[in-house]
Scaffold this motif. Structure first.
Motif, PDB file in Angstrom:
ATOM      1  N   ALA A 240      28.934 -37.253  17.745  1.00  0.00           N
ATOM      2  CA  ALA A 240      29.346 -35.722  17.970  1.00  0.00           C
ATOM      3  C   ALA A 240      30.469 -35.627  17.130  1.00  0.00           C
ATOM      4  CB  ALA A 240      29.473 -35.629  19.225  1.00  0.00           C
ATOM      5  N   ILE A 241      30.655 -34.251  16.305  1.00  0.00           N
ATOM      6  CA  ILE A 241      31.875 -33.859  15.973  1.00  0.00           C
ATOM      7  C   ILE A 241      32.199 -32.378  16.552  1.00  0.00           C
ATOM      8  CG2 ILE A 241      32.728 -33.271  13.586  1.00  0.00           C
ATOM      9  CD1 ILE A 241      30.302 -34.736  12.297  1.00  0.00           C
ATOM     10  N   THR A 242      33.351 -32.759  16.999  1.00  0.00           N
ATOM     11  CA  THR A 242      33.632 -31.537  18.039  1.00  0.00           C
ATOM     12  C   THR A 242      35.215 -30.984  17.536  1.00  0.00           C
ATOM     13  OG1 THR A 242      34.776 -32.973  19.460  1.00  0.00           O
ATOM     14  CG2 THR A 242      32.525 -32.430  19.976  1.00  0.00           C
ATOM     15  N   GLN A 243      35.606 -31.440  16.134  1.00  0.00           N
ATOM     16  CA  GLN A 243      36.950 -31.139  15.659  1.00  0.00           C
ATOM     17  C   GLN A 243      36.573 -30.501  14.155  1.00  0.00           C
ATOM     18  OE1 GLN A 243      39.900 -30.539  17.192  1.00  0.00           O
ATOM     19  NE2 GLN A 243      38.959 -31.002  19.377  1.00  0.00           N
ATOM     20  N   ALA A 244      37.411 -29.547  14.012  1.00  0.00           N
ATOM     21  CA  ALA A 244      37.310 -29.048  12.409  1.00  0.00           C
ATOM     22  C   ALA A 244      38.448 -28.391  12.081  1.00  0.00           C
ATOM     23  CB  ALA A 244      36.029 -27.956  12.319  1.00  0.00           C
ATOM     24  N   GLN A 245      38.517 -28.197  10.608  1.00  0.00           N
ATOM     25  CA  GLN A 245      39.402 -27.114  10.130  1.00  0.00           C
ATOM     26  C   GLN A 245      38.865 -25.683   9.725  1.00  0.00           C
ATOM     27  OE1 GLN A 245      42.916 -27.762   9.644  1.00  0.00           O
ATOM     28  NE2 GLN A 245      42.550 -29.788  11.012  1.00  0.00           N
TER      29      GLN A 245
ATOM     30  N   SER B 102      43.450 -26.144  12.637  1.00  0.00           N
ATOM     31  CA  SER B 102      42.357 -26.621  13.490  1.00  0.00           C
ATOM     32  C   SER B 102      41.863 -25.990  14.841  1.00  0.00           C
ATOM     33  CB  SER B 102      43.207 -27.984  14.113  1.00  0.00           C
ATOM     34  OG  SER B 102      43.769 -28.690  13.260  1.00  0.00           O
ATOM     35  N   VAL B 103      40.543 -26.111  14.838  1.00  0.00           N
ATOM     36  CA  VAL B 103      39.936 -25.619  15.945  1.00  0.00           C
ATOM     37  C   VAL B 103      38.832 -26.547  16.442  1.00  0.00           C
ATOM     38  CG1 VAL B 103      39.487 -23.309  14.711  1.00  0.00           C
ATOM     39  CG2 VAL B 103      37.705 -25.181  14.416  1.00  0.00           C
ATOM     40  N   ALA B 104      38.526 -26.227  17.927  1.00  0.00           N
ATOM     41  CA  ALA B 104      37.638 -27.202  18.576  1.00  0.00           C
ATOM     42  C   ALA B 104      36.183 -26.620  18.355  1.00  0.00           C
ATOM     43  CB  ALA B 104      37.928 -27.366  20.060  1.00  0.00           C
ATOM     44  N   LEU B 105      35.102 -27.443  18.385  1.00  0.00           N
ATOM     45  CA  LEU B 105      33.831 -26.802  18.493  1.00  0.00           C
ATOM     46  C   LEU B 105      33.173 -27.095  19.915  1.00  0.00           C
ATOM     47  CD1 LEU B 105      32.533 -28.542  15.105  1.00  0.00           C
ATOM     48  CD2 LEU B 105      33.587 -26.157  15.393  1.00  0.00           C
ATOM     49  N   PRO B 106      32.362 -25.953  20.234  1.00  0.00           N
ATOM     50  CA  PRO B 106      32.001 -24.977  19.603  1.00  0.00           C
ATOM     51  C   PRO B 106      33.205 -23.819  19.403  1.00  0.00           C
ATOM     52  CG  PRO B 106      31.197 -24.721  21.901  1.00  0.00           C
ATOM     53  CD  PRO B 106      31.873 -26.058  21.584  1.00  0.00           C
ATOM     54  N   ASP B 107      32.919 -23.110  18.245  1.00  0.00           N
ATOM     55  CA  ASP B 107      34.190 -22.302  17.867  1.00  0.00           C
ATOM     56  C   ASP B 107      33.538 -20.667  18.003  1.00  0.00           C
ATOM     57  OD1 ASP B 107      36.341 -21.040  16.952  1.00  0.00           O
ATOM     58  OD2 ASP B 107      35.508 -21.155  14.884  1.00  0.00           O
ATOM     59  N   THR B 108      34.041 -19.773  18.902  1.00  0.00           N
ATOM     60  CA  THR B 108      33.462 -18.469  18.833  1.00  0.00           C
ATOM     61  C   THR B 108      34.284 -17.530  18.173  1.00  0.00           C
ATOM     62  OG1 THR B 108      32.206 -19.061  20.672  1.00  0.00           O
ATOM     63  CG2 THR B 108      32.647 -16.822  20.434  1.00  0.00           C
ATOM     64  N   TRP B 109      33.945 -17.007  17.337  1.00  0.00           N
ATOM     65  CA  TRP B 109      35.101 -16.258  16.451  1.00  0.00           C
ATOM     66  C   TRP B 109      35.749 -15.019  17.314  1.00  0.00           C
ATOM     67  CZ3 TRP B 109      33.022 -15.120  10.846  1.00  0.00           C
ATOM     68  CH2 TRP B 109      32.732 -16.275  10.220  1.00  0.00           C
ATOM     69  N   HIS B 110      34.960 -14.507  18.260  1.00  0.00           N
ATOM     70  CA  HIS B 110      35.373 -13.404  19.155  1.00  0.00           C
ATOM     71  C   HIS B 110      36.569 -13.774  19.877  1.00  0.00           C
ATOM     72  CE1 HIS B 110      35.523 -10.023  21.870  1.00  0.00           C
ATOM     73  NE2 HIS B 110      35.563 -10.942  22.743  1.00  0.00           N
ATOM     74  N   GLU B 111      36.712 -15.088  20.329  1.00  0.00           N
ATOM     75  CA  GLU B 111      37.680 -15.698  21.204  1.00  0.00           C
ATOM     76  C   GLU B 111      39.092 -15.830  20.404  1.00  0.00           C
ATOM     77  OE1 GLU B 111      36.253 -19.248  22.827  1.00  0.00           O
ATOM     78  OE2 GLU B 111      35.003 -18.312  24.183  1.00  0.00           O
ATOM     79  N   ARG B 112      38.957 -16.008  19.258  1.00  0.00           N
ATOM     80  CA  ARG B 112      40.145 -16.200  18.249  1.00  0.00           C
ATOM     81  C   ARG B 112      40.063 -15.301  17.405  1.00  0.00           C
ATOM     82  NH1 ARG B 112      40.045 -19.671  14.268  1.00  0.00           N
ATOM     83  NH2 ARG B 112      37.879 -19.809  13.956  1.00  0.00           N
ATOM     84  N   GLN B 113      39.677 -13.917  17.486  1.00  0.00           N
ATOM     85  CA  GLN B 113      39.898 -12.598  16.816  1.00  0.00           C
ATOM     86  C   GLN B 113      39.695 -12.934  15.472  1.00  0.00           C
ATOM     87  OE1 GLN B 113      40.309  -9.740  18.854  1.00  0.00           O
ATOM     88  NE2 GLN B 113      40.083 -11.150  20.435  1.00  0.00           N
ATOM     89  N   VAL B 114      38.726 -13.666  15.081  1.00  0.00           N
ATOM     90  CA  VAL B 114      38.424 -13.744  13.301  1.00  0.00           C
ATOM     91  C   VAL B 114      37.774 -12.532  13.075  1.00  0.00           C
ATOM     92  CG1 VAL B 114      37.007 -15.019  11.804  1.00  0.00           C
ATOM     93  CG2 VAL B 114      38.306 -16.213  13.849  1.00  0.00           C
TER      94      VAL B 114
END
Length: 416
Positions: free
Chosen positions: A30-35, A46-58
């Protein structure tokens, strides 16, 4: 308060569905960390996966770039695969600088949709030590990325097949079956135009089922603006048919509400056509403003069905009311999901709710048919009893006539 509670319930159930989808199968890494960056030039975070754009205001819609790394102790000797439970339908995936999967050129085929994806990897692509995975996506309102799972092809393919059966194949099959049942109801209504409620519900089920099936298609054969407009019109037509069905259960009730529904639907369709000409962003804004009004317009219809249940008590009517309430709740959830306000690992609820509503309506129709058959049997038995009584009365009359003629004949022969 009620809206917050409903949104919290939708979010909780979406997180539960996401947790089921994000489980790693035996043999998977499992890969749960990303840039992440919105521009390849940076800055990266750095973001944790799953990554929801709405939560980070992307900003959405727009591109997003992910860089991930995974360390392998040995060089794989056999075929491996990469599994992504949620990936935008417009994407490009690179492994160690090699393009392994791409689906672009869909700018004119509607909004991007997060769907499960399996990417087989040839053995030479991976090596012992650090391996780099780069993913570029075009995210719509539901922008984001799920965890990634890497492992031998057999294990990864089995996990992907289970996920796809549960989240794609099962709801598609249910809605295709529901579409067939709805088409039968429509054909029956064509032969019996007096069954307005049957026709409205059949058309509603057919429209909603076909729309639900389309949710799981990565792209559309139609141009993007036209596909978006058709989805928009289908939502309006569904709300109008739901209102007509509720009104058909009470013929003659609320004639003004019927006119309001019709005029409102036509005006909203015309506004959507104008917004489509103005551009995709304008139609998206129209959806955000109009869909809550659709849910509000469904409340009088639910009240009419509930009033019908109150006056004509029955288990089937109560089940239909509960099922239609479930459809409205599923629509509210899907509205938040459509706008990206829920976790990216969530899924649509309407493809599950609409077949249940059709089953409840089918149970109501079966109860009605059974009641009609019982009435016919009772009428037949009553008719048979009346025929038997009249036959006996006729037989008694004939016997009395015979006795009278015999007595008269005897009396006439006596003087002779």
């Amino acid at each position: 308060m009620g809206r917050r509670l409903l949104r919290a319930l939708c979010l909780g159930l979406a997180l539960l569905a996401g947790a089921l989808a994000a489980r790693a199968a035996p043999g998977e890494l499992a890969i749960t960390q990303a840039q992440f960056a919105t521009d390849p030039a940076g800055p990266w975070q750095s973001v944790a996966l799953p990554d929801t754009w709405h939560e980070r205001q992307v900003p959405r819609p727009g591109p997003g770039h992910y860089r991930l790394s995974v360390s392998l102790p040995d060089t794989p000797t056999g075929p491996w695969a990469l599994r992504l439970p949620r990936l935008s339908s417009r994407h490009a995936v690179h492994v160690n600088g090699t393009l392994v999967h791409e689906r672009r050129g869909l700018a004119d085929s509607g909004q991007p949709r997060p769907l499960p994806l399996l990417v087989p990897l040839a053995a030479p692509l991976l090596a012992a030590g650090e391996n780099r995975i780069e993913i570029t996506i075009v995210g719509g309102p539901r922008g984001g990325l799920s965890p990634l799972y890497l492992g031998p092809l057999d294990a990864v393919e089995s996990a992907h097949a289970q996920l796809r059966r549960r989240e794609v194949d099962a709801p598609r099959a249910l809605n295709l079956a529901a579409a067939g049942a709805s088409l039968f109801a429509v054909m029956l209504w064509v032969r019996r135009r007096s069954e307005v409620a049957l026709g409205c519900f059949g058309l509603l089920g057919l429209l909603a089922s076909l729309r639900n099936v389309a949710y799981y298609d990565a792209g559309s054969a139609l141009p993007g603006p036209l596909a978006n407009l058709l989805f928009y019109v289908s939502q309006l037509a569904g709300a109008w048919l739901f209102g007509q069905f509720a009104l058909a259960l009470w013929p003659g009730r609320w004639p003004r509400w019927r006119r309001v529904l019709t005029v409102g639907a036509l005006l909203a369709i015309a506004a959507g056509a104008v917004a489509t000409l103005a551009g995709p962003a304008a139609l998206d804004r129209m959806r955000v403003l109009l869909y809550p009004l659709i849910f509000i317009a469904a409340l009088p219809s639910l009240w009419l069905i509930g009033d019908r249940v109150r006056h004509f008590r029955g288990t089937e009517l109560l089940a239909l009311l509960a099922a239609m309430l479930g459809v409205v709740v599923a629509g509210v959830h899907d509205y938040f999901f459509q706008q990206g306000a829920l976790d990216v690992m969530g899924q649509w609820w309407s493809p599950w709710a609409m077949p249940v509503a059709l089953a409840a309506f089918g149970a109501l129709m079966m109860a009605r048919v059974a009641h009609a058959m019982t009435e016919v049997e009772q009428l037949n038995r009553s008719l048979e009893q009346r025929v038997a009584e009249r036959t006996q009365a006729l037989s008694d009359a004939n016997a009395a006539k015979s006795r009278f003629l015999a007595a008269a004949s005897h009396d006439l022969r006596q003087p002779v």
